[in-house]
Design an enzyme around this catalytic site. Sequence first.
Site, PDB file in Angstrom:
ATOM      1  N   CYS A 250      18.066 -12.312  14.150  1.00 53.52           N
ATOM      2  CA  CYS A 250      16.615 -12.319  14.388  1.00 53.52           C
ATOM      3  C   CYS A 250      15.859 -12.303  13.075  1.00 53.52           C
ATOM      4  O   CYS A 250      14.907 -13.048  12.892  1.00 53.52           O
ATOM      5  CB  CYS A 250      16.225 -11.142  15.273  1.00 53.52           C
ATOM      6  SG  CYS A 250      16.807  -9.565  14.636  1.00 53.52           S
TER       7      CYS A 250
ATOM      8  N   GLU B 285      12.287  -6.190  20.937  1.00 47.58           N
ATOM      9  CA  GLU B 285      12.721  -6.739  19.642  1.00 47.58           C
ATOM     10  C   GLU B 285      12.968  -8.224  19.872  1.00 47.58           C
ATOM     11  O   GLU B 285      13.965  -8.604  20.486  1.00 47.58           O
ATOM     12  CB  GLU B 285      14.003  -6.051  19.168  1.00 47.58           C
ATOM     13  CG  GLU B 285      13.865  -4.556  18.920  1.00 47.58           C
ATOM     14  CD  GLU B 285      13.002  -4.200  17.723  1.00 47.58           C
ATOM     15  OE1 GLU B 285      12.605  -5.113  16.968  1.00 47.58           O
ATOM     16  OE2 GLU B 285      12.707  -3.007  17.537  1.00 47.58           O
TER      17      GLU B 285
END
Length: 478
Positions: A285, A251
């Site tokens: 993110c 990720e």
Amino acid sequence: MNSAVLKSSLEPAWEMTIGGQAVAGSRYIPVFDPVTGVVFTEAPDATVAETDSAIEAAAAAFPAWSGLSWDARAEKVRAFGAAIREENSNLARLLCREQGKPLEKAVSEIGAGLVYLEAFCGMRLDPEILKETEKQRIEQHHRPLGVVGAITAWNYPLLLAIWKIAPALVAGNTIVVKPAPSTPLATLALGRIAARVLPPGVVNVISGGTESGERLTQHEKVRKITFTGSTETGKRIMANASPRMKRLTLELGGNDAGIVLEDADPKAIAADIFWAKFSNCGQVCAALKRLYVHRSIFAPLCDALAEVAGGVKIGPGMTAGVQIGPMQNRAQRDRMVQTVAASVAAGARVIYQGDVPRGDGYFFPITLLADAPEDSPVVRSETFGPVLAILPFDDVEDAIARANDTEYGLGGSVWSPDVARATAIAERLEAGSTWVNQHPSMDPQVPFGGIKSSGLGVEGGLRGLEEFTTIQIVNVKK
Ligand code: NAD
């Protein structure tokens, strides 16, 4: 509170959890308070030998843990969740102190982690009969992988750790967790909680930097790496994991675009857009990092965003009412200083910049930058901090092309009361998740992951759980 679990001063130093035991480090790294920039404690910096002993402890615990029934494992993971819940306010204070986020956000970070934990405990990957005839029976089973290495970033230390621990354990793996070196404490505390309620070696927590991280990615007994962090580190992990064919979930970074169509109401959407970017001080993110706005509503939306920004309280996370704390670390704060300076030098206009508390803490003002050239840093690179690029467009096809013109592909959004039109545009964004009139939105039943350089695989949902298993086919000739 359990004083063996949480410590608030330098002495005695923090301990790792290896094989259920509290293990002191043989060397230490300083932990800085982002509010003051001053070292307030220190955490073990795991050596290769200490990392190896955590991996060996996880490997030793694997046969018994994987031998439990699925339901028995889920029950024990639920008990772990209950123990975390009991410590929620202590863990939250620790998270607030080391990460910098407001206390109430730290509480909700842990709460969100527990929602995921519960959801994973409710999921199952049962065997499936793929074919059955008089002569043959073919079954598909999901088997655990073995020892999982989990490496996390500093923006959501506990949420990310729980996202990895819960599915790994439910699926029958054991785990070694390594948080980021600038936010090790809450995760070390999580390891001490795990040692109270889970069999020794099922969850091991070490702290440290690149050396222990690299060792985890290279050790032959680690069968899978689940990693949250930068794209640059993700690429390095992929290379280091390749000789032993380790399974990977990565990720990574994002440079999410949002497209605001001409029929959107600037005042109605400004607060949602603001928080899509500035939650967690912009250190998310899947934050909205580039906002493409139809020229007809560009000025009113800029004004509305500035108005929202003007009402936001920035300060130490422990102070009541604070909505945004400091950035987490000095290097990241300095990167923001450079991004803004270089983008302004390239032609961007600062249309809003807030105030921050004085001192040596890592505060950075909320900054709205308009009209930055497409090749300036605030548009090209991942702006992981409280700076939003606002960019006008005339033709929605041009906005889509610019939104997709990036190496990243984590999230993206389209904003309009015409939901059907917005959805059709959202489907054309090159991103693992796309949203309409929101950004981001996460759910434990829904897989989340990036395409392009934003990652590999997914976390969350049954698909995320599957990534902690391998398929075994059992093909029986009758
Ligand atoms: P980072 O890559 O610098 O560090 C992340 C972790 O990797 C740390 O624990 C670090 O010690 C470890 N590490 C560093 N080098 C390593 C190596 N060679 N081998 C193994 N481990 C190593 O990232 P960061 O600065 O801590 O986090 C910010 C980044 O994380 C941003 O790019 C952000 O977008 C990304 N992020 C992504 C998601 C997501 O779900 N996609 C979520 C949060 C953060």
